[in-house]
Design an enzyme around this catalytic site. Structure first.
Site, mmCIF file in Angstrom:
data_model
loop_
_atom_site.group_PDB
_atom_site.id
_atom_site.type_symbol
_atom_site.label_atom_id
_atom_site.label_comp_id
_atom_site.label_asym_id
_atom_site.label_seq_id
_atom_site.Cartn_x
_atom_site.Cartn_y
_atom_site.Cartn_z
ATOM 1 N N ALA B 95 0.818 -1.211 0.000
ATOM 2 C CA ALA B 95 0.000 0.000 0.000
ATOM 3 C C ALA B 95 0.854 1.265 0.000
ATOM 4 O O ALA B 95 0.421 2.304 -0.446
ATOM 5 C CB ALA B 95 -0.901 -0.004 1.226
ATOM 6 N N LYS B 96 2.074 1.161 0.519
ATOM 7 C CA LYS B 96 3.009 2.288 0.575
ATOM 8 C C LYS B 96 2.354 3.535 1.177
ATOM 9 O O LYS B 96 2.479 4.622 0.657
ATOM 10 C CB LYS B 96 3.601 2.551 -0.811
ATOM 11 C CG LYS B 96 4.327 1.302 -1.367
ATOM 12 C CD LYS B 96 5.076 1.539 -2.644
ATOM 13 C CE LYS B 96 5.884 0.331 -3.073
ATOM 14 N NZ LYS B 96 5.098 -0.785 -3.617
ATOM 15 N N ARG B 97 1.659 3.340 2.300
ATOM 16 C CA ARG B 97 0.968 4.431 2.963
ATOM 17 C C ARG B 97 1.890 5.199 3.895
ATOM 18 O O ARG B 97 3.032 4.777 4.158
ATOM 19 C CB ARG B 97 -0.229 3.886 3.762
ATOM 20 C CG ARG B 97 -1.278 3.166 2.940
ATOM 21 C CD ARG B 97 -1.913 4.059 1.893
ATOM 22 N NE ARG B 97 -3.125 3.477 1.363
ATOM 23 C CZ ARG B 97 -3.239 2.877 0.172
ATOM 24 N NH1 ARG B 97 -2.208 2.773 -0.623
ATOM 25 N NH2 ARG B 97 -4.405 2.403 -0.230
#
Lengths: 272, 272
Positions: B95-97
């Site tokens: 998700a690379k949040r």
């Protein structure tokens, strides 16, 4: 939406306020919980009560994802409502995305095409090929994190790379990317004194400025260093407006808080 | 899932393969398009054909968000299917949040609690308070972008901060965060030669390594520098496996590609 259209709306309304729709189902007034989609009903009431006082709305995607596919529906309904009822409003998906090119293309499609947002926030860590897929869309805007409003901004963003802060390097490098005219930047209101330096690098680009309100940033300070001839600022307030009251009068309370900010903004724009 | 459990699965299966479920509806075999949820049917078939050859699956969230709330349903069904049918599998939400603390909490809730993933990828740009909300979850893993597999990694990650590359600074600083024992790191296979230096800073942490396959990284090179006593690696392949065939035999073709990698991995583990 074109930048010209955004600027003309700012001048018409005497406002550069962006309202953050960080709608947390555990914080909205209890009488709404009986509705089929309480989050959308809350957003709709806030929008109807404040649309004339602001130029942009910014749902933070985390608050919708936390409700799964129902949350995604609430988000979709909110953007559609804005586009149909108030097409003069600039919409921002606060998503802070960024991935390899192949994947960033999918995010750009999700936010620009499917949901129809005017803009999306993105994170710079993965560099050029993670951002350029967003920049290819005409009249869509990609808002790059530069100097964020939180304490953690000092962990990496303000460190020196070849004698220059990381966030300045990010801004300078991004100017060389294809279609960089579609870039705006996030600069936290809690770091207003940095704006003078930032305006030397990007004298005209729009800045999205969170951190006024709950996070403690000052509107006057931000304007002192950040305003341009075309305004060049979108000041965001989320919690300070949307949770002004937790009772049945929440929308009216939100409009009062928004009106306070808009009144100050009209004066600042007039004196600019 | 605990790290011990993951390590024991790696040893049992002779595999440290992670299969990336970057399922693009425009790329899946046409006979699946009649199904009620083609993306889930595709994932299910891939999982059933490959689960004994890998230890982890990694859906990249962008591919699901591109399909709106339907996509979120496909994602939810996929994770639920994995948890129910193959509870020994480690699940990664790619998700690379990363956002201010208040918001990162919502993302952590979405991926760890509601969807029930074992881990999530996050971006470091916003620093400590954007990551710590993820780290508070017991037996959940937060996978921090360090050195990514794409060309854009050279834009900022490899620049020198006080004589040290940004990605090394990120890794070193992150070691001081609360519950940092729950951190893993993303290091691209296309940058295997950097692993020697990285292992000096984090000799034992698990690394999630994308970039073998379509992006050109070498499995052997990654293992040469990255393997630890407990393996310490999850090597991801997405397109090279899931799109091995675009015909009705797609699941069998995927299992052949996964088997090729697993066979190599078993030897590398044995010789380690």
């Amino acid at each position: 939406m074109t930048t010209q259209k955004l600027v003309s709306e700012i001048k018409r309304k005497g406002s550069f306020l962006c309202i953050g729709l960080d709608t947390d189902i555990s914080k909205i007034p209890s009488h709404l919980l009986q509705a089929q989609d309480p989050v959308f009903e809350f957003n709709k009431a806030i929008i109807d009560a404040t649309h004339h006082l602001c130029v942009a709305y910014k749902p933070n995607i985390a608050f919708y994802e936390a409700n799964g596919s129902k949350g995604w529906d609430s988000l979709q309904k909110t953007v559609r409502y804005l586009r149909e009822q108030y097409p003069e409003i600039f919409t921002i998906a606060d998503a802070k995305r960024g991935d390899i090119g192949n994947t960033s293309k999918m995010y750009a499609k999700a936010f620009f095409q499917d949901l129809g947002f005017d803009s999306v926030t993105v994170a710079p860590y993965m560099g050029k090929d993670s951002i350029e897929p967003f920049l290819t869309f005409n009249d869509k805007h990609t808002i790059l994190l530069a100097l964020t409003s939180n304490e953690g901004a000092f962990d990496f963003q303000t460190r020196l790379v070849d004698g220059k802060e990381v966030y300045k390097t990010v801004i300078e490098v991004s100017k060389g990317w294809q279609n960089s005219q579609n870039l705006m930047y996030v600069v936290g209101a809690t770091k207003a004194e940095y704006l003078m330096e930032i305006r030397k690098i990007i004298p005209n680009n729009f800045l999205l400025v969170p951190g006024v309100g709950a996070q403690g940033g000052s509107l006057e300070e931000v304007c002192k260093y950040g305003l341009t001839e075309d305004c060049g600022l979108l000041i965001n307030s989320s919690r300070g407006i949307i949770y002004a009251s937790s009772d049945t009068d929440f929308a009216r309370a939100a409009s009062i808080k928004a009106q306070e900010l808009q009144t100050k903004m009209a004066i600042l724009l007039h004196d600019n």
